[in-house]
Design a protein around this motif. Sequence first.
Motif, mmCIF file in Angstrom:
data_model
loop_
_atom_site.group_PDB
_atom_site.id
_atom_site.type_symbol
_atom_site.label_atom_id
_atom_site.label_comp_id
_atom_site.label_asym_id
_atom_site.label_seq_id
_atom_site.Cartn_x
_atom_site.Cartn_y
_atom_site.Cartn_z
ATOM 1 N N GLU A 31 0.959 -1.438 -0.205
ATOM 2 C CA GLU A 31 -0.062 0.100 0.113
ATOM 3 C C GLU A 31 0.965 1.307 0.047
ATOM 4 O OE1 GLU A 31 -3.465 1.886 2.969
ATOM 5 O OE2 GLU A 31 -2.761 -0.319 3.118
ATOM 6 N N VAL A 32 0.521 2.212 -0.903
ATOM 7 C CA VAL A 32 1.278 3.627 -0.699
ATOM 8 C C VAL A 32 0.197 4.573 -0.494
ATOM 9 C CG1 VAL A 32 3.012 2.578 -2.320
ATOM 10 C CG2 VAL A 32 0.853 3.807 -3.448
ATOM 11 N N GLY A 33 0.512 5.531 0.119
ATOM 12 C CA GLY A 33 -0.179 6.951 0.234
ATOM 13 C C GLY A 33 0.427 8.079 0.673
ATOM 14 N N THR A 35 -0.156 11.793 2.880
ATOM 15 C CA THR A 35 -0.896 12.403 4.044
ATOM 16 C C THR A 35 -0.628 13.948 4.051
ATOM 17 O OG1 THR A 35 -0.531 10.412 5.415
ATOM 18 C CG2 THR A 35 -0.778 12.511 6.594
ATOM 19 N N LYS A 63 3.638 0.688 2.758
ATOM 20 C CA LYS A 63 3.037 -0.278 3.672
ATOM 21 C C LYS A 63 2.817 -1.462 3.321
ATOM 22 C CE LYS A 63 -0.405 1.298 6.126
ATOM 23 N NZ LYS A 63 -2.041 1.678 6.275
ATOM 24 N N LYS A 73 4.335 -0.153 8.384
ATOM 25 C CA LYS A 73 4.425 1.178 7.441
ATOM 26 C C LYS A 73 5.961 1.734 7.686
ATOM 27 C CE LYS A 73 1.911 4.849 8.532
ATOM 28 N NZ LYS A 73 1.048 5.992 8.917
ATOM 29 N N LYS A 179 -9.844 3.790 9.203
ATOM 30 C CA LYS A 179 -9.398 3.650 7.717
ATOM 31 C C LYS A 179 -10.953 3.472 6.893
ATOM 32 C CE LYS A 179 -5.339 1.133 8.684
ATOM 33 N NZ LYS A 179 -4.726 -0.062 8.545
ATOM 34 N N TRP A 186 -8.916 1.937 -3.249
ATOM 35 C CA TRP A 186 -8.629 3.308 -2.809
ATOM 36 C C TRP A 186 -9.087 3.597 -1.253
ATOM 37 C CZ3 TRP A 186 -5.153 6.539 -4.914
ATOM 38 C CH2 TRP A 186 -4.917 6.472 -6.109
ATOM 39 N N THR A 256 -5.191 11.090 5.036
ATOM 40 C CA THR A 256 -4.394 10.387 4.275
ATOM 41 C C THR A 256 -5.303 9.691 2.931
ATOM 42 O OG1 THR A 256 -2.764 9.689 5.806
ATOM 43 C CG2 THR A 256 -2.971 8.243 3.752
ATOM 44 N N SER A 258 -4.755 6.567 0.314
ATOM 45 C CA SER A 258 -3.825 5.525 -0.094
ATOM 46 C C SER A 258 -4.512 4.405 -1.289
ATOM 47 C CB SER A 258 -3.438 4.657 1.342
ATOM 48 O OG SER A 258 -4.671 3.952 1.666
ATOM 49 N N THR A 260 -4.274 0.345 -2.170
ATOM 50 C CA THR A 260 -3.626 -0.911 -2.049
ATOM 51 C C THR A 260 -3.416 -1.676 -3.037
ATOM 52 O OG1 THR A 260 -4.933 -0.577 0.074
ATOM 53 C CG2 THR A 260 -3.913 -2.968 -0.566
#
Length: 270
Positions: A31-33, A35, A63, A73, A179, A186, A256, A258, A260
């Motif tokens: 996972e990238v995000g 913030t 993550k 993460k 979350k 998303w 945030t 993110s 996945t």
Amino acid sequence: MHLRLAMSKILLLLFAGLFVLTYTVNAQSWEVGATVGASGYIGDFNPNNPLKFTDPVYGLFLKRNFDPYFSLKLGVSHGTISGYDSQSSNQQMQNRNLSFFTNLDETSLIGELNFFSYIPLVGKNIFTPYIFAGIGTVSYTPQTTYNGEDYDLRALMTEGQQKPYKESAIAVPFGVGVKYNITGQWNIILDLGYRYTNTGYLDDVYGAYPNKTVLTTDIARILSDRSGEINGNYIGSAGSQRGNYRNDTYMFLGFTVSYTFLSSKCYSFR
């Protein structure tokens, strides 16, 4: 600087090691995000309010979700914190008349534990609260403004230190969040996190006023005790209390977005 580099290497090695050791676990996903949010701190300019956010923060993370409940993460964040005695409602702090601002550059490795089973797109739950904790390092450079010019406070040793305090500190992040799977893979995430540090000098204020004869420059003597700028009455006698003798804590309130990356193994958890 050496502490920050060493901690960054340790965090990267831990992350890489955990990836290798758990490569065969089902339902893994990356996972990238990104913030954005607000930052604040608890210290000598804000001793009591854990929800006083004064400045912006932003960050990026990568993550590894090991299963529907646990993830790890690796993140980097850049924020600022500040404090001004002149804006305080406390008369004693107003009399002290100090101020500071500093950038915070954090690298952290944080474990997250979901309350509910959570896999975007394929899981039965579209949201989950979670808690988190970890370890990190943060660099800081407290400054203040005097007569329209900014001064780095570390090198001035305003409390009569024998040598400047370190440029980096250990940070221990912990907090809570929520979350929510908005669509497909998303997510949006809202979290509140505190970072306890092993330094009391994020704000350049920790202990007692020094004997001004040990300060080596005129600007150090001026910025060590600014109380007299108000009415000419300087309160910073040698040995009297300047700070609260406690380590500083800073906090981030983050929003945030993110994405996945799912593997086919995730579908076994529907």
